[in-house]
Write a protein that holds these residues in place. Structure first.
Motif, PDB file in Angstrom:
ATOM      1  N   TRP A 160       0.830  -1.207   0.000  1.00  0.00           N
ATOM      2  CA  TRP A 160       0.000   0.000   0.000  1.00  0.00           C
ATOM      3  C   TRP A 160       0.867   1.261   0.000  1.00  0.00           C
ATOM      4  N   ILE A 161       1.905   1.255   0.803  1.00  0.00           N
ATOM      5  CA  ILE A 161       2.797   2.424   0.855  1.00  0.00           C
ATOM      6  C   ILE A 161       3.429   2.666  -0.509  1.00  0.00           C
ATOM      7  N   VAL A 162       3.909   1.604  -1.145  1.00  0.00           N
ATOM      8  CA  VAL A 162       4.540   1.742  -2.462  1.00  0.00           C
ATOM      9  C   VAL A 162       3.537   2.251  -3.491  1.00  0.00           C
ATOM     10  N   LEU A 163       2.326   1.725  -3.472  1.00  0.00           N
ATOM     11  CA  LEU A 163       1.306   2.160  -4.424  1.00  0.00           C
ATOM     12  C   LEU A 163       0.874   3.604  -4.193  1.00  0.00           C
ATOM     13  N   VAL A 164       0.775   4.018  -2.950  1.00  0.00           N
ATOM     14  CA  VAL A 164       0.423   5.414  -2.665  1.00  0.00           C
ATOM     15  C   VAL A 164       1.553   6.340  -3.111  1.00  0.00           C
ATOM     16  N   LEU A 165       2.807   5.940  -2.893  1.00  0.00           N
ATOM     17  CA  LEU A 165       3.936   6.737  -3.381  1.00  0.00           C
ATOM     18  C   LEU A 165       3.929   6.821  -4.909  1.00  0.00           C
ATOM     19  N   ALA A 166       3.563   5.726  -5.573  1.00  0.00           N
ATOM     20  CA  ALA A 166       3.453   5.746  -7.036  1.00  0.00           C
ATOM     21  C   ALA A 166       2.348   6.712  -7.475  1.00  0.00           C
ATOM     22  N   LEU A 167       1.233   6.717  -6.757  1.00  0.00           N
ATOM     23  CA  LEU A 167       0.156   7.664  -7.073  1.00  0.00           C
ATOM     24  C   LEU A 167       0.622   9.108  -6.933  1.00  0.00           C
ATOM     25  N   VAL A 168       1.366   9.393  -5.883  1.00  0.00           N
ATOM     26  CA  VAL A 168       1.893  10.747  -5.682  1.00  0.00           C
ATOM     27  C   VAL A 168       2.837  11.114  -6.819  1.00  0.00           C
ATOM     28  N   TYR A 169       3.700  10.189  -7.211  1.00  0.00           N
ATOM     29  CA  TYR A 169       4.648  10.443  -8.301  1.00  0.00           C
ATOM     30  C   TYR A 169       3.921  10.699  -9.617  1.00  0.00           C
ATOM     31  N   PHE A 170       2.935   9.866  -9.941  1.00  0.00           N
ATOM     32  CA  PHE A 170       2.196  10.038 -11.188  1.00  0.00           C
ATOM     33  C   PHE A 170       1.447  11.375 -11.199  1.00  0.00           C
ATOM     34  N   SER A 171       0.878  11.746 -10.070  1.00  0.00           N
ATOM     35  CA  SER A 171       0.174  13.030  -9.994  1.00  0.00           C
ATOM     36  C   SER A 171       1.145  14.192 -10.155  1.00  0.00           C
ATOM     37  N   TRP A 172       2.316  14.086  -9.554  1.00  0.00           N
ATOM     38  CA  TRP A 172       3.326  15.134  -9.671  1.00  0.00           C
ATOM     39  C   TRP A 172       3.785  15.288 -11.112  1.00  0.00           C
ATOM     40  N   ARG A 173       4.022  14.162 -11.804  1.00  0.00           N
ATOM     41  CA  ARG A 173       4.456  14.217 -13.204  1.00  0.00           C
ATOM     42  C   ARG A 173       3.348  14.772 -14.108  1.00  0.00           C
ATOM     43  N   LYS A 174       2.098  14.422 -13.807  1.00  0.00           N
ATOM     44  CA  LYS A 174       0.984  14.947 -14.599  1.00  0.00           C
ATOM     45  C   LYS A 174       0.886  16.460 -14.428  1.00  0.00           C
ATOM     46  N   ARG A 175       1.039  16.944 -13.182  1.00  0.00           N
ATOM     47  CA  ARG A 175       0.987  18.387 -12.951  1.00  0.00           C
ATOM     48  C   ARG A 175       2.143  19.096 -13.652  1.00  0.00           C
ATOM     49  N   ALA A 176       3.321  18.480 -13.664  1.00  0.00           N
ATOM     50  CA  ALA A 176       4.463  19.086 -14.359  1.00  0.00           C
ATOM     51  C   ALA A 176       4.190  19.167 -15.859  1.00  0.00           C
ATOM     52  N   ALA A 177       3.598  18.121 -16.416  1.00  0.00           N
ATOM     53  CA  ALA A 177       3.259  18.136 -17.843  1.00  0.00           C
ATOM     54  C   ALA A 177       2.166  19.171 -18.127  1.00  0.00           C
ATOM     55  N   MET A 178       1.233  19.333 -17.207  1.00  0.00           N
ATOM     56  CA  MET A 178       0.179  20.340 -17.398  1.00  0.00           C
ATOM     57  C   MET A 178       0.768  21.758 -17.346  1.00  0.00           C
ATOM     58  N   ARG A 179       1.752  21.977 -16.471  1.00  0.00           N
ATOM     59  CA  ARG A 179       2.425  23.281 -16.445  1.00  0.00           C
ATOM     60  C   ARG A 179       3.164  23.518 -17.754  1.00  0.00           C
ATOM     61  N   MET A 180       3.784  22.465 -18.293  1.00  0.00           N
ATOM     62  CA  MET A 180       4.479  22.582 -19.573  1.00  0.00           C
ATOM     63  C   MET A 180       3.472  22.936 -20.676  1.00  0.00           C
ATOM     64  N   LEU A 181       2.309  22.306 -20.641  1.00  0.00           N
ATOM     65  CA  LEU A 181       1.269  22.619 -21.631  1.00  0.00           C
ATOM     66  C   LEU A 181       0.811  24.068 -21.507  1.00  0.00           C
ATOM     67  N   GLU A 182       0.663  24.554 -20.282  1.00  0.00           N
ATOM     68  CA  GLU A 182       0.275  25.950 -20.096  1.00  0.00           C
ATOM     69  C   GLU A 182       1.355  26.890 -20.638  1.00  0.00           C
ATOM     70  N   ASN A 183       2.630  26.550 -20.414  1.00  0.00           N
ATOM     71  CA  ASN A 183       3.715  27.392 -20.907  1.00  0.00           C
ATOM     72  C   ASN A 183       3.762  27.407 -22.430  1.00  0.00           C
ATOM     73  N   ILE A 184       3.535  26.259 -23.026  1.00  0.00           N
ATOM     74  CA  ILE A 184       3.578  26.173 -24.497  1.00  0.00           C
ATOM     75  C   ILE A 184       2.374  26.888 -25.094  1.00  0.00           C
ATOM     76  N   SER A 185       1.210  26.703 -24.473  1.00  0.00           N
ATOM     77  CA  SER A 185      -0.025  27.264 -25.018  1.00  0.00           C
ATOM     78  C   SER A 185      -0.108  28.777 -24.850  1.00  0.00           C
ATOM     79  N   ALA A 186       0.611  29.311 -23.877  1.00  0.00           N
ATOM     80  CA  ALA A 186       0.490  30.751 -23.612  1.00  0.00           C
ATOM     81  C   ALA A 186       1.018  31.598 -24.742  1.00  0.00           C
TER      82      ALA A 186
END
Length: 186
Positions: A160-186
């Motif tokens: 469970w700990i490993v899976l929750v850490l994976a969820l946090v990592y995936f969410s962090w990477r998704k947010r980073a990609a969304m920031r990149m999309l905002e920077n490109i789209s601006a």
């Protein structure tokens, strides 16, 4: 006579608005080259893992084992196959976009690449959440209906700990990609 002055002032104000520059295309091109190498490596490694998982599953399911273990192995094989197909389809689309000449010259193709990346991170997070829920349900069912050892409980908490850490990592990477999309789209 004030009207022309007001119009010229308004015109100057409009022309001196924020000059948002597009992100340097060279940085985006370097990022896409790095991503294409990573995507190819992921496709190769995950294909080999799917082959090993298939051999393991066939061998395990052919034996007479515990019902929970067989349900678990069946779920993991189905879950991994669906996730493998969906993520690699998105990767192939991205690789095809990268190989076209237009992607190095067009910002809209760069935006499409980042959208594919966001889709892959979102899919990974949702798949991990589903995996966490199913493993929890099977664990609870084995506690209620079966005999669960204390060592298995410790392993389950670690999982469970490993899976929750994976969820946090995936969410962090998704947010980073969304920031990149905002920077490109601006």
């Amino acid at each position: 006579m004030k009207e022309p002055d007001e119009w010229s002032a308004l015109s100057k104000l409009w022309q001196t608005g924020d000059d948002k520059q597009a992100p340097p295309l060279a940085n985006l091109q370097a990022r896409q080259r790095r991503q294409s190498r990573i995507m190819l490596a992921n496709i190769i490694v995950e294909s080999l893992m799917m082959i090993v998982l298939g051999f393991f599953a066939v061998g395990f399911l052919s034996e007479n084992g515990d019902l929970y273990e067989q349900l678990w192995v069946g779920f993991v094989c189905g879950w991994a196959s669906v996730l493998f197909f969906l993520i690699n389809r998105s990767r192939w689309k991205s690789l095809r976009l990268i190989k076209t000449c237009a992607v190095s010259e067009s910002l809209s193709e760069q935006i499409d690449l980042v959208r594919h990346e966001i889709f892959r991170w979102r899919l990974s997070a949702v798949a991990t959440l589903i995996f966490l829920l199913v493993i929890s349900l099977l664990f609870i069912a084995s506690l209620v209906f079966g005999d669960q050892a204390l060592s298995a409980t410790g392993r389950m908490i670690l999982a469970w700990i490993v899976l929750v850490l994976a969820l946090v990592y995936f969410s962090w990477r998704k947010r980073a990609a969304m920031r990149m999309l905002e920077n490109i789209s601006a």
